[in-house]
Design an enzyme around this catalytic site. Structure first.
Site, PDB file in Angstrom:
ATOM      1  N   LYS A  13       0.851  -1.199   0.000  1.00 48.74           N
ATOM      2  CA  LYS A  13       0.000   0.000   0.000  1.00 48.74           C
ATOM      3  C   LYS A  13       0.879   1.239   0.000  1.00 48.74           C
ATOM      4  O   LYS A  13       2.037   1.226   0.440  1.00 48.74           O
ATOM      5  CB  LYS A  13      -0.951   0.021   1.193  1.00 48.74           C
ATOM      6  CG  LYS A  13      -0.281  -0.056   2.579  1.00 48.74           C
ATOM      7  CD  LYS A  13       0.225   1.242   3.140  1.00 48.74           C
ATOM      8  CE  LYS A  13       0.789   1.088   4.547  1.00 48.74           C
ATOM      9  NZ  LYS A  13       1.497   2.302   5.041  1.00 48.74           N
ATOM     10  N   GLY A  98      10.171  -2.615   7.394  1.00 46.24           N
ATOM     11  CA  GLY A  98      10.386  -1.256   7.853  1.00 46.24           C
ATOM     12  C   GLY A  98      10.366  -0.265   6.722  1.00 46.24           C
ATOM     13  O   GLY A  98      11.035   0.772   6.767  1.00 46.24           O
ATOM     14  N   GLY A  99       9.550  -0.552   5.682  1.00 48.30           N
ATOM     15  CA  GLY A  99       9.511   0.307   4.508  1.00 48.30           C
ATOM     16  C   GLY A  99       8.276   1.169   4.395  1.00 48.30           C
ATOM     17  O   GLY A  99       8.187   2.009   3.502  1.00 48.30           O
ATOM     18  N   GLY A 100       7.280   0.958   5.266  1.00 49.95           N
ATOM     19  CA  GLY A 100       6.061   1.756   5.184  1.00 49.95           C
ATOM     20  C   GLY A 100       5.104   1.300   4.104  1.00 49.95           C
ATOM     21  O   GLY A 100       4.137   1.996   3.790  1.00 49.95           O
ATOM     22  N   GLY A 102       3.503  -1.683   4.291  1.00 53.03           N
ATOM     23  CA  GLY A 102       2.496  -2.553   4.891  1.00 53.03           C
ATOM     24  C   GLY A 102       2.726  -4.032   4.670  1.00 53.03           C
ATOM     25  O   GLY A 102       1.774  -4.815   4.745  1.00 53.03           O
ATOM     26  N   GLY A 103       3.957  -4.453   4.408  1.00 53.85           N
ATOM     27  CA  GLY A 103       4.220  -5.835   4.050  1.00 53.85           C
ATOM     28  C   GLY A 103       3.719  -6.847   5.059  1.00 53.85           C
ATOM     29  O   GLY A 103       2.975  -7.778   4.706  1.00 53.85           O
ATOM     30  N   GLY A 104       4.100  -6.703   6.310  1.00 55.03           N
ATOM     31  CA  GLY A 104       3.677  -7.652   7.332  1.00 55.03           C
ATOM     32  C   GLY A 104       2.176  -7.640   7.545  1.00 55.03           C
ATOM     33  O   GLY A 104       1.544  -8.697   7.709  1.00 55.03           O
ATOM     34  N   ASP A 138      -2.850  -1.531  10.281  1.00 53.81           N
ATOM     35  CA  ASP A 138      -3.022  -1.533   8.828  1.00 53.81           C
ATOM     36  C   ASP A 138      -3.717  -2.787   8.297  1.00 53.81           C
ATOM     37  O   ASP A 138      -4.157  -2.806   7.143  1.00 53.81           O
ATOM     38  CB  ASP A 138      -1.665  -1.397   8.119  1.00 53.81           C
ATOM     39  CG  ASP A 138      -1.097   0.012   8.205  1.00 53.81           C
ATOM     40  OD1 ASP A 138      -1.850   0.936   8.537  1.00 53.81           O
ATOM     41  OD2 ASP A 138       0.108   0.179   7.932  1.00 53.81           O
TER      42      ASP A 138
END
Length: 280
Positions: A13, A98-100, A102-104, A138
């Site tokens: 996202k 930690g990229g913003g 929303g991976g996890g 998220d």
């Protein structure tokens, strides 16, 4: 053969803007944001087990299986529904942690939707979103599964009708912990709320960006570089930076020019989550 869902996309996202408008007594921040799905992300494979066991079958550096949101999501669904089935889950990570992006959270949402379908537990989308919120702020958005104007802690949605778009996304090579940004004394928490009807005409920003840039200069450097080509902004709490561009060729040209010390890719907007209809 056990039922399976293979190659399930857990899409990333972008936060087209992110305003921090206050803080609840329990410490959670009150937000306004525009979420947009894009067509890149992690991929997950699911195989149903009949013995009730839940296992992540792939290694993930720095994330023990018991702490993985994917495993926690599967076990929460199992616990909530009383389902006696289990699953083997392979997580193929493509998004930076930690990229913003929303991976996890997206992985967890895809897990809830996939196993709700495979286990035939029959939960509706709203119930899945409620379970998802227990795992992370998220997660409900990815279960909602469409572009959205979000409020509260990020769990109240109104649909956004946005035209298709191409983006350039750049990972600066640093991991930004969300908690560090939200706990910073430098973070402003009093942005005036806007109305959804004013979203496209209002002056918006990412309120977390200044704090992230101060703590992680690489984020600032990436924004400044990308801003040569288009209006650039950080997504979420960082570290990834993005810009909307006019077409795929423009996106590819910028990606080709990106300094080797960063990772850049082009992405297209996604009208809905690929698993959206499984939760209808």
């Amino acid at each position: 053969m056990n039922p399976a869902l293979l190659g399930c996309l857990a899409p990333a996202k972008l936060n087209l803007f992110l305003h921090v408008i206050g803080r609840r007594p329990d410490g959670y921040h009150l937000l306004q944001t525009a979420f947009r799905l894009i067509d890149c992300g992690d991929r997950l494979d699911f195989h149903v087990r009949t013995d009730g066991s839940i296992h992540r079958t792939t290694a993930l550096a720095g994330v023990p299986e018991e702490q993985d949101l994917v495993v926690r999501a599967a076990r929460r669904l199992q616990q909530y529904t009383g389902c006696g089935l289990g699953a083997d889950i392979a997580v193929h990570k493509h998004l930076p942690m930690g990229g913003g992006l929303g991976g996890g959270s997206s992985d967890a949402a895809t897990t809830l939707m996939a196993l709700n379908h495979l286990w035939r537990t029959g939960l509706d989308r709203h119930t899945l979103q409620t379970l998802g919120l227990e795992l992370g702020a998220d997660v409900p958005f990815f279960i909602y599964g469409r572009d959205a104007f979000a409020e509260g802690v990020g769990e109240r949605f109104q649909p956004l009708a946005l035209p298709p778009a191409w983006y350039v996304v750049i990972a600066p090579g640093v991991s930004v912990p969300t908690a560090e940004i939200f706990s910073s004394k430098d973070l402003t928490r009093d942005t005036v709320p806007i109305k959804i009807a004013d979203f496209t005409t209002s002056t918006t920003r990412n309120d977390l960006q200044a704090t992230a840039c101060k703590l992680y200069p690489e984020v600032s450097e990436t924004i400044n570089w990308l801003a040569q080509f288009a209006s650039a902004r950080m997504t979420g709490s960082g570290a990834c930076v993005f810009a909307e561009v006019k077409d795929e060729l423009t996106a590819q040209d910028i990606v080709d020019r990106c300094p080797a010390r960063w990772t850049a890719w082009k992405a297209r907007s996604l009208a809905e989550h690929p698993m959206h209809r499984l939760s209808e």
